[in-house]
Design a protein around this motif. Structure first.
Motif, PDB file in Angstrom:
ATOM      1  N   GLU A   1      30.509  60.341  31.965  1.00  0.00           N
ATOM      2  CA  GLU A   1      29.546  60.054  33.013  1.00  0.00           C
ATOM      3  C   GLU A   1      30.114  60.497  34.351  1.00  0.00           C
ATOM      4  OE1 GLU A   1      28.058  55.982  32.811  1.00  0.00           O
ATOM      5  OE2 GLU A   1      28.991  55.795  30.858  1.00  0.00           O
ATOM      6  N   ALA A   2      29.227  60.868  35.245  1.00  0.00           N
ATOM      7  CA  ALA A   2      29.664  61.287  36.572  1.00  0.00           C
ATOM      8  C   ALA A   2      30.092  60.096  37.411  1.00  0.00           C
ATOM      9  CB  ALA A   2      28.550  62.062  37.271  1.00  0.00           C
ATOM     10  N   GLU A   3      29.493  58.949  37.180  1.00  0.00           N
ATOM     11  CA  GLU A   3      29.797  57.762  37.973  1.00  0.00           C
ATOM     12  C   GLU A   3      31.068  57.090  37.459  1.00  0.00           C
ATOM     13  OE1 GLU A   3      27.618  53.540  39.249  1.00  0.00           O
ATOM     14  OE2 GLU A   3      26.601  55.021  37.994  1.00  0.00           O
ATOM     15  N   ARG A   4      31.889  56.577  38.375  1.00  0.00           N
ATOM     16  CA  ARG A   4      33.107  55.877  37.978  1.00  0.00           C
ATOM     17  C   ARG A   4      32.756  54.613  37.204  1.00  0.00           C
ATOM     18  NH1 ARG A   4      35.107  56.147  44.079  1.00  0.00           N
ATOM     19  NH2 ARG A   4      35.352  58.395  44.268  1.00  0.00           N
ATOM     20  N   SER A   5      33.453  54.411  36.104  1.00  0.00           N
ATOM     21  CA  SER A   5      33.106  53.292  35.230  1.00  0.00           C
ATOM     22  C   SER A   5      34.263  52.336  34.981  1.00  0.00           C
ATOM     23  CB  SER A   5      32.629  53.833  33.874  1.00  0.00           C
ATOM     24  OG  SER A   5      33.638  54.620  33.262  1.00  0.00           O
ATOM     25  N   ASP A   6      35.483  52.695  35.397  1.00  0.00           N
ATOM     26  CA  ASP A   6      36.648  51.865  35.100  1.00  0.00           C
ATOM     27  C   ASP A   6      37.449  51.599  36.366  1.00  0.00           C
ATOM     28  OD1 ASP A   6      36.725  51.990  31.951  1.00  0.00           O
ATOM     29  OD2 ASP A   6      36.331  54.018  32.659  1.00  0.00           O
ATOM     30  N   ALA A   7      37.972  50.381  36.450  1.00  0.00           N
ATOM     31  CA  ALA A   7      38.854  49.994  37.557  1.00  0.00           C
ATOM     32  C   ALA A   7      40.243  49.711  37.006  1.00  0.00           C
ATOM     33  CB  ALA A   7      38.311  48.769  38.282  1.00  0.00           C
ATOM     34  N   LEU A   8      41.256  50.277  37.638  1.00  0.00           N
ATOM     35  CA  LEU A   8      42.648  50.084  37.249  1.00  0.00           C
ATOM     36  C   LEU A   8      43.380  49.377  38.381  1.00  0.00           C
ATOM     37  CD1 LEU A   8      43.321  53.686  35.892  1.00  0.00           C
ATOM     38  CD2 LEU A   8      42.455  51.731  34.611  1.00  0.00           C
ATOM     39  N   HIS A   9      44.125  48.334  38.047  1.00  0.00           N
ATOM     40  CA  HIS A   9      44.888  47.593  39.043  1.00  0.00           C
ATOM     41  C   HIS A   9      46.358  47.575  38.650  1.00  0.00           C
ATOM     42  CE1 HIS A   9      40.765  45.962  39.414  1.00  0.00           C
ATOM     43  NE2 HIS A   9      41.058  45.860  40.699  1.00  0.00           N
ATOM     44  N   ASP A  10      47.214  47.611  39.658  1.00  0.00           N
ATOM     45  CA  ASP A  10      48.659  47.577  39.455  1.00  0.00           C
ATOM     46  C   ASP A  10      49.272  46.749  40.577  1.00  0.00           C
ATOM     47  OD1 ASP A  10      51.272  47.972  38.797  1.00  0.00           O
ATOM     48  OD2 ASP A  10      51.220  50.148  38.842  1.00  0.00           O
ATOM     49  N   TYR A  11      49.863  45.610  40.216  1.00  0.00           N
ATOM     50  CA  TYR A  11      50.500  44.722  41.186  1.00  0.00           C
ATOM     51  C   TYR A  11      51.973  44.585  40.835  1.00  0.00           C
ATOM     52  CZ  TYR A  11      45.579  43.323  41.471  1.00  0.00           C
ATOM     53  OH  TYR A  11      44.211  43.329  41.555  1.00  0.00           O
ATOM     54  N   GLY A  12      52.816  44.510  41.854  1.00  0.00           N
ATOM     55  CA  GLY A  12      54.237  44.377  41.593  1.00  0.00           C
ATOM     56  C   GLY A  12      54.966  43.657  42.707  1.00  0.00           C
ATOM     57  N   PHE A  13      56.032  42.941  42.331  1.00  0.00           N
ATOM     58  CA  PHE A  13      56.890  42.256  43.305  1.00  0.00           C
ATOM     59  C   PHE A  13      58.314  42.304  42.787  1.00  0.00           C
ATOM     60  CE2 PHE A  13      59.071  38.426  44.859  1.00  0.00           C
ATOM     61  CZ  PHE A  13      58.951  38.629  46.220  1.00  0.00           C
ATOM     62  N   ASP A  14      59.225  42.832  43.598  1.00  0.00           N
ATOM     63  CA  ASP A  14      60.643  42.931  43.245  1.00  0.00           C
ATOM     64  C   ASP A  14      61.466  42.220  44.317  1.00  0.00           C
ATOM     65  OD1 ASP A  14      60.343  44.641  40.922  1.00  0.00           O
ATOM     66  OD2 ASP A  14      59.813  46.224  42.315  1.00  0.00           O
ATOM     67  N   LEU A  15      62.382  41.359  43.884  1.00  0.00           N
ATOM     68  CA  LEU A  15      63.199  40.564  44.794  1.00  0.00           C
ATOM     69  C   LEU A  15      64.664  40.675  44.395  1.00  0.00           C
ATOM     70  CD1 LEU A  15      63.557  38.308  47.001  1.00  0.00           C
ATOM     71  CD2 LEU A  15      63.224  36.654  45.137  1.00  0.00           C
ATOM     72  N   TYR A  16      65.530  40.922  45.408  1.00  0.00           N
ATOM     73  CA  TYR A  16      66.980  40.961  45.203  1.00  0.00           C
ATOM     74  C   TYR A  16      67.650  40.017  46.199  1.00  0.00           C
ATOM     75  CZ  TYR A  16      66.482  45.208  42.395  1.00  0.00           C
ATOM     76  OH  TYR A  16      66.143  46.108  41.426  1.00  0.00           O
TER      77      TYR A  16
END
Length: 601
Positions: free
Chosen positions: A385-400
């Motif tokens: 399909e020409a229309e966007r159909s999926d959403a992708l999310h990426d969350y991250g947290f790094d602590l030192y």
């Protein structure tokens, strides 16, 4: 030894005592970074600048061509983060040779095989850098062939002259175009170029003809031999506003490129602007834009695909200037059209409309370092399909947390770390054309925490990792792992390493445990003459889809000269650890002559 075959980027020419800027793809404390130049550790002149590592070159580098390798320090075996190539035209010597060659024979239950392998690099510079060149090579011999296979990993021959007060450089072989744009990646490509460089660094313009494929070996050695896989163009890096720090990178190309078993006519233009952003405190910006065109003959008729892509990022400091701590905010957005096809940057080819937004925060202080980031992208994974159909999310947290400068005592040399992450895919419209809904949606959560300690004669690390996969099908999986490492190095000749992992994989209605143990010990039997090394490992896994195995290895080496040794080795393995000449398990014996190449004059 680092060889240019694995180089991720080429940094160009740098004066002796100059500074290299290496981008870090992950958050790593400065005390956990190790740098080698031509295989020699560099201990001084390292500092962090946001997500970049600044390395001041030490004096007395030998030769004109160099590799710099960056490692994340881990007990037992450090992790390579990247390799970069650079040149110092004022090198102290004119000819260098580095590398290693091994030749020998192995015997096992499935027969006997010859061993001939090696890699190295030869470089030269003469007439004060007017003529320079380098050749990287690798040689392997397959187990079932008596004929060794030689491969040229990269090479160049370059002449430097002058024109209108600028440096005029003619080069054949592996090319290093100036600037960075969305239309070209950092892969090594062969061809021919003519370059005009301003001595003050205000401009760098190159005319080129290259093979778009990152070729190696002896096929298409010059990069110009296959007219159906050759593009011509211009690349430039310009500082249009003297003293302002703004940089413009440009690229334009046209020609032909291989597209499967067909040849395509290709063209593209790209522009990237970067520099400080005066409207924001400590601000910076980066804007990239490209257009691409791709045409092939389909059933006798031309099929043309053309599209565009962009990427933008701005950053700003949230703490006042002069504060020893730093907090940086970055905002980014990008879009790649579904018809973008890039022979010089194939990883950016989308096949579907993609658009994303991201935000990041980076904190650095004497004892704490953390980074938080989030990204959302929309695309069409099935491409129907020409229309966007999926959403992708990426969350991250790094602590030192690095308390050694603060507490001393038993915490000296220790690092505590915590990492959290989440990735998910969601169907945007609640149901597909066939009513299947979001059948491919998923969520992946990850947690990692642990500690490590480094001392001059020992190091250890302990970590706990948990990953939970939640697919829309309901077949949830959870993987839990506890890992430990220990390394003891009382002197340069003695090393003891121990490693263990205890894990559990949970699937619907099932639970599988696993355990693996590894150990290695190397020492001097007779200093300067004989060395020994033994290693062993064992892994057991209740998962029927996993492989179990065990191995044992022993090595005895007799040093014949400072650069040559004769190595006798015996290996046993079974299951997943079975050696090549004993695929059903068993012993393999070998005798190898090992020689390190290393000379300069």
């Amino acid at each position: 030894m680092a060889t240019p075959a694995g180089a991720q980027a080429r940094l160009g020419a740098v004066a002796e005592g100059g500074t290299l800027r290496l981008p870090l793809a992950e958050t790593v404390p400065l005390s956990r970074l190790r740098v080698e130049i031509d295989g020699i550790a560099v201990a001084a002149g390292l500092r962090l600048a946001g997500r970049d590592l600044l390395v001041t070159l030490p004096p007395g580098l030998q030769g004109a061509s160099h590799d710099i390798t960056l490692y994340r320090v881990e007990p037992g075996a450090d992790v390579e983060l990247g390799i970069w190539a650079f040149e110092t035209p004022s090198g102290a010597t004119e000819v260098t040779l580095t590398g290693r060659i091994e030749a020998g024979v192995q015997a096992g239950p499935e027969g006997t095989a010859g061993l001939l392998q090696g890699s190295g690099r030869i470089g030269f510079s003469r007439d004060g850098g007017r003529w320079r060149g380098a050749l990287g090579f690798r040689q392997d011999q397959e187990d079932d062939s008596r004929n060794p296979r030689s491969e040229i990993t990269d090479y160049f021959l370059e002449h430097r002259g002058a024109l209108w007060g600028d440096a005029l450089i003619a080069r054949i072989g592996t090319q290093e175009p100036p600037g960075e744009t969305l239309a070209m990646d950092d892969s090594a490509r062969r061809g021919l170029s003519l370059r005009l460089q301003d001595p003050g660094g205000r401009s760098d313009v190159m005319l080129f003809a290259v093979s778009p494929n990152a070729v190696s070996g002896r096929r298409n050695l010059t990069g110009l031999e296959d007219q159906g896989d050759l593009v011509r163009g211009v690349a430039a890096r310009v500082l249009p506003l003297p003293g302002r720090g703004v940089q413009a990178d440009l690229l334009a190309y046209a020609g032909r490129a291989e597209d499967g078993d067909r040849t395509a006519r290709v063209a593209g233009q790209a522009l990237r602007l970067s520099g400080p952003l005066a409207l924001l405190p400590g601000g910076s910006f980066e804007l990239g834009y490209l257009q691409s065109r791709h045409e092939i003959a389909l059933n006798g008729f031309p099929e043309t695909r053309q599209d565009q892509a962009f990427a933008a990022e701005i950053g700003m400091a949230l703490l006042p200037e002069g504060d020893e701590r730093s907090l940086t905010l970055t905002l980014g957005a990008d879009r790649t059209g579904p018809d973008v096809i890039l022979p010089l940057n194939p990883d950016l080819t989308a096949d579907a409309d993609q658009a994303g937004r991201e935000i990041g925060l980076l904190w650095q202080s004497a004892f704490w370092q953390w980074e938080a980031k989030a990204r959302r992208a929309e695309t069409n994974l099935d491409g129907l399909e020409a229309e966007r159909s999926d959403a992708l999310h990426d969350y991250g947290f790094d602590l030192y947390f690095l308390p050694d400068d603060f507490t001393g005592g038993p915490l000296n040399g220790m690092t505590f770390f915590l990492s959290l992450g989440r990735e998910d895919q969601r169907w945007l419209r609640g149901g597909g054309p066939d009513g299947s809904g979001a059948s491919e949606d998923f969520r992946l959560d990850s947690l990692s925490l642990g500690m490590d300690k480094f001392q001059p004669d020992y190091a250890w690390a302990l970590s706990l990792t948990r990953e939970a996969l939640r697919p829309a099908s309901g077949a949830d999986e959870t993987d839990l792992a506890l890992e430990g490492l220990y390394a003891w190095t009382p002197d340069d000749a003695t090393t003891l390493t121990l490693a263990a992992e205890l894990g559990q994989l949970r699937k619907p209605g099932s639970r599988y445990n696993r355990l693996s143990l590894e150990a290695g010990y190397g020492w001097d039997l007779a200093p300067g003459l004989w060395t020994g090394f033994v290693e062993a490992g064992w892994q057991e896994d209740q998962d029927p889809e996993a492989e179990e195995g065990a191995y044992f290895g022993a090595e005895l080496a007799r040093r014949l000269s400072p650069a040559t040794e004769l190595v006798m080795r015996a290996d046993y393995g079974r299951g997943a650890e079975a050696p090549d000449l004993a695929e059903d398990g068993g012993w393999v014996m070998g005798l190898t002559l090992r020689h390190d190449l290393g000379s300069s004059r």
